[in-house]
Design a protein around this motif. Structure first.
Motif, PDB file in Angstrom:
ATOM      1  N   GLU A 230       1.561   3.196   0.007  1.00  0.00           N
ATOM      2  CA  GLU A 230       2.995   2.915  -0.118  1.00  0.00           C
ATOM      3  C   GLU A 230       3.726   4.096  -0.765  1.00  0.00           C
TER       4      GLU A 230
ATOM      5  N   ALA B 126       0.275   3.335   5.823  1.00  0.00           N
ATOM      6  CA  ALA B 126       1.559   2.654   5.753  1.00  0.00           C
ATOM      7  C   ALA B 126       2.407   3.054   6.946  1.00  0.00           C
TER       8      ALA B 126
ATOM      9  N   TRP C  55      -6.453   2.789   3.638  1.00  0.00           N
ATOM     10  CA  TRP C  55      -5.120   2.216   3.760  1.00  0.00           C
ATOM     11  C   TRP C  55      -4.163   3.215   4.396  1.00  0.00           C
TER      12      TRP C  55
ATOM     13  N   THR D 254       1.807   6.955   8.062  1.00  0.00           N
ATOM     14  CA  THR D 254       1.299   8.032   7.219  1.00  0.00           C
ATOM     15  C   THR D 254       0.102   8.676   7.917  1.00  0.00           C
TER      16      THR D 254
ATOM     17  N   ALA E 298       4.172   6.762   1.752  1.00  0.00           N
ATOM     18  CA  ALA E 298       5.256   6.421   2.672  1.00  0.00           C
ATOM     19  C   ALA E 298       6.622   6.695   2.038  1.00  0.00           C
ATOM     20  N   GLN E 299       6.777   6.363   0.780  1.00  0.00           N
ATOM     21  CA  GLN E 299       8.041   6.636   0.084  1.00  0.00           C
ATOM     22  C   GLN E 299       8.306   8.142   0.039  1.00  0.00           C
TER      23      GLN E 299
ATOM     24  N   SER F  26      11.824  -0.101   5.879  1.00  0.00           N
ATOM     25  CA  SER F  26      10.806  -1.065   5.456  1.00  0.00           C
ATOM     26  C   SER F  26       9.466  -0.348   5.505  1.00  0.00           C
ATOM     27  N   ILE F  27       8.620  -0.653   4.540  1.00  0.00           N
ATOM     28  CA  ILE F  27       7.284  -0.066   4.498  1.00  0.00           C
ATOM     29  C   ILE F  27       6.272  -1.198   4.656  1.00  0.00           C
TER      30      ILE F  27
ATOM     31  N   ILE G  10       6.338   3.171   8.422  1.00  0.00           N
ATOM     32  CA  ILE G  10       7.718   3.242   7.955  1.00  0.00           C
ATOM     33  C   ILE G  10       8.609   2.850   9.131  1.00  0.00           C
TER      34      ILE G  10
ATOM     35  N   THR H 120       2.215  -1.820   4.707  1.00  0.00           N
ATOM     36  CA  THR H 120       0.898  -1.235   4.468  1.00  0.00           C
ATOM     37  C   THR H 120      -0.154  -2.055   5.192  1.00  0.00           C
TER      38      THR H 120
ATOM     39  N   GLU I  29      -3.778   0.405  -1.459  1.00  0.00           N
ATOM     40  CA  GLU I  29      -2.501   0.034  -0.860  1.00  0.00           C
ATOM     41  C   GLU I  29      -1.346   0.718  -1.587  1.00  0.00           C
ATOM     42  N   ALA I  30      -1.428   0.790  -2.908  1.00  0.00           N
ATOM     43  CA  ALA I  30      -0.373   1.426  -3.706  1.00  0.00           C
ATOM     44  C   ALA I  30      -0.224   2.906  -3.359  1.00  0.00           C
TER      45      ALA I  30
END
Length: 64
Positions: A54, A22, A20, A43, A57-58, A9-10, A24, A12, A50-51
């Motif tokens: 995220e 995130a 921002w 992170t 984080a991915q 789950s991420i 994990i 933010t 925010e994007a």
């Protein structure tokens, strides 16, 4: 072998305006024994949106 993003789950969050990050968090598996400690990774850098946090984080998950 890389970690699968669907196993985490991420979350933010906005540290302050324009900063921002995130977190994990591994998803808990069904049937796991109670008492597990929640562990997360954040992170290391701040991001402007925010994007972006995220996405970072991915990318971090894929490196695990």
């Amino acid at each position: 072998i890389t970690a699968n993003v669907s196993e985490f789950s991420i979350v933010t969050y906005l540290r302050k305006p324009g900063h921002w990050r995130a977190a994990i968090i591994p998803n808990v598996r069904i049937g796991s024994v109670g008492g597990e400690r929640v562990r997360s990774v954040v992170t290391p850098d701040d991001f402007a949106s925010e994007a972006e946090a995220e996405l970072a984080a991915q990318n971090l998950i894929r490196k695990l």
